[in-house]
Scaffold this motif. Structure first.
Motif, short mmCIF file in Angstrom:
data_model
loop_
_atom_site.label_atom_id
_atom_site.label_comp_id
_atom_site.label_asym_id
_atom_site.label_seq_id
_atom_site.Cartn_x
_atom_site.Cartn_y
_atom_site.Cartn_z
N ASP A 1 0.73 -1.25 -0.01
CA ASP A 1 -0.19 -0.21 0.00
C ASP A 1 0.48 1.42 0.20
O ASP A 1 0.97 1.70 0.57
CB ASP A 1 -1.01 -0.31 1.07
CG ASP A 1 -2.18 1.24 1.21
OD1 ASP A 1 -2.02 1.99 0.77
OD2 ASP A 1 -3.20 0.53 1.90
N THR B 1 1.27 5.54 -1.10
CA THR B 1 0.40 6.74 -0.97
C THR B 1 1.55 7.61 -0.65
O THR B 1 3.16 7.72 0.19
CB THR B 1 0.14 7.02 0.17
OG1 THR B 1 -0.64 5.79 0.92
CG2 THR B 1 -0.94 8.30 0.39
N ASP C 1 -2.72 7.24 -3.51
CA ASP C 1 -3.05 6.21 -2.48
C ASP C 1 -3.58 5.16 -3.36
O ASP C 1 -4.96 4.60 -3.83
CB ASP C 1 -4.40 6.67 -1.15
CG ASP C 1 -4.11 6.15 -0.85
OD1 ASP C 1 -2.92 4.40 -0.30
OD2 ASP C 1 -4.80 5.70 0.25
N LEU C 2 -3.05 4.24 -3.19
CA LEU C 2 -3.31 2.90 -4.19
C LEU C 2 -2.78 1.96 -3.36
O LEU C 2 -1.43 2.20 -2.67
CB LEU C 2 -2.85 2.85 -5.90
CG LEU C 2 -1.72 2.61 -6.44
CD1 LEU C 2 -1.22 2.03 -7.87
CD2 LEU C 2 -0.42 3.33 -5.92
N GLU D 1 -11.19 0.62 -1.21
CA GLU D 1 -9.94 -0.19 -1.57
C GLU D 1 -10.60 -1.44 -0.36
O GLU D 1 -10.17 -1.85 0.81
CB GLU D 1 -9.32 0.53 -0.13
CG GLU D 1 -10.09 1.76 0.79
CD GLU D 1 -8.06 2.06 1.58
OE1 GLU D 1 -7.34 1.98 2.17
OE2 GLU D 1 -8.12 3.23 1.38
N GLU E 1 -6.61 -0.86 -4.13
CA GLU E 1 -6.65 -0.08 -3.83
C GLU E 1 -6.76 0.97 -4.61
O GLU E 1 -5.72 0.61 -5.69
CB GLU E 1 -6.78 0.89 -2.47
CG GLU E 1 -6.46 2.30 -2.17
CD GLU E 1 -5.34 3.30 -0.77
OE1 GLU E 1 -4.75 2.05 -0.67
OE2 GLU E 1 -6.28 4.14 -0.51
CO CO Z 1 -3.57 3.79 0.94
#
Ligand code: CO
Ligand code: MF3
Ligand code: CO
Length: 334
Positions: free
Chosen positions: A171, A173, A182-183, A278, A309
């Motif tokens: 994760d 960001t 964010d992903l 997410e 996400e």
């Molecule tokens: Co995230």
């Protein structure tokens, strides 16, 4: 060696006070205590490892307000509809977050520690002139989250080496141009059993089904309804304690986006809104336990959990996924 007091500098040379850095982990070890052991946890369940010293960010990189203190200023963003300048900066931050994630993914193989992934990723943010948004966010000590197997989310990179057969969520960001992007993705380490392959594929399907509902006039609850439908078909648990979130100048802001169906969430989507979806999907029970580090959330039954996400923009015509891989076409244009 003399004992370190809570207000002395930490042994790890982070420059932070011991009580704000490694003290709780050291205490946990002295007490012989460990993370709470989940019911039905297998002997190979994930245990906390050692943390490396806090990584530094060069002075020329622009930081978010909490970078020094650990506490976001809390000044509320009044308008959750973003203007074209904000949207353009969101696009840049999200594109950069994607690039950092790809660097992290390329380093995944059996034997690599999650801390080594953190080191590589940390440098990737800096190379793009970005700040790793998680670093000192409410005191979080690392530059990404690495959540292995039964860890649902917010796993802290440490000395544990990834093992053949693990699944790990990365994760990422970034804070860039005044915006957070964010992903996350869950990836395989070596060869993974078929049940885990199915969990990960279905979790991605949950994310995409949720996103497919996003357009002007639809409601927040439509996202959770779509996700829950897919998860229910397979008998998976949808985690309720952690939700998607509005994002922009602030890392986490309104609206909140539940991943389960909550008919009370009637908030209507409008063009210019930017938020994440997410979903965290469990092989078994949806409930979690928190480790003593107050970050790592694990499944209550010790079974595996996966997550994907994206950060999204609501447009006049539907939805633009801001964190897609370079060159991949938008899947939902109306
Ligand atoms: Co995230
Ligand atoms: N990137 C995570 C999220 O989606 C948040 C991590 S916050 C941290 O929302 F402090 F745990 F790193
Ligand atoms: Co998020």
């Amino acid at each position: 060696m003399s004992k370190i007091g809570p207000n002395d500098p930490c042994w790890c040379s982070s420059g932070r006070k011991y009580k704000r850095c490694h003290q709780s982990r050291d205490l946990m070890k002295q007490l012989g205590g460990d993370a709470p052991v989940a019911k039905n946890a297998k002997s190979n369940s994930i245990k906390p490892g050692e943390l490396s010293p806090i990584r530094t960010v060069p002075a020329h990189i622009v930081r978010p307000d909490y970078a020094l203190t650990g506490r976001p200023s809390g000044s509320r963003v009044r308008n959750i509809i973003k203007n074209s300048d904000q949207i353009e900066r969101m696009r840049r931050a999200c594109r950069a977050a994607r690039q950092v994630l790809e660097v992290a993914k390329a380093a995944i193989r059996p034997g690599v520690t999650t801390d080594a992934i953190d080191a590589i990723t940390h440098q990737a943010y800096i190379n793009l002139n970005g700040y790793p948004s998680t670093l000192n966010y409410h005191g979080y000590p690392k530059s990404l989250c690495t959540s292995v197997n039964e860890v649902i989310c917010h796993g802290i990179p440490d000395s544990r080496a990834l093992e053949d057969g693990d699944i790990v969520n990365l994760d990422v960001t970034i804070f860039l141009d005044g915006m957070h992007g964010d992903l996350s993705e869950t990836v395989f380490v070596g060869k993974v059993d078929s049940a885990s392959q199915k969990l990960v594929a279905t979790t991605h399907e949950c994310l995409m089904r949720g996103i497919s509902t996003v357009k002007p006039g639809s409601r927040i609850c439509d996202i959770g309804r779509g996700i829950q439908e897919v998860a229910d078909e397979h008998g998976y648990g949808v985690v309720r304690a952690f939700v998607g979130h509005g994002i922009g100048e602030t890392f986490h802001m309104d609206p909140q986006v539940p991943h389960y169906f909550d008919p009370g969430q009637t908030f209507e989507l409008r063009p210019g809104m930017v938020f994440t979806v997410e979903p965290m999907i469990n092989q078994g029970d949806w409930r979690h336990l928190m480790w003593d580090d107050r970050w790592t959330a694990v499944t209550m039954d010790g079974k595996r959990s996966a997550q994907f996400e994206h950060t999204l923009l609501v447009t006049e015509r539907g939805v633009e996924i801001l964190t897609l891989p370079e060159g991949e076409p938008q899947p939902f244009v109306f």
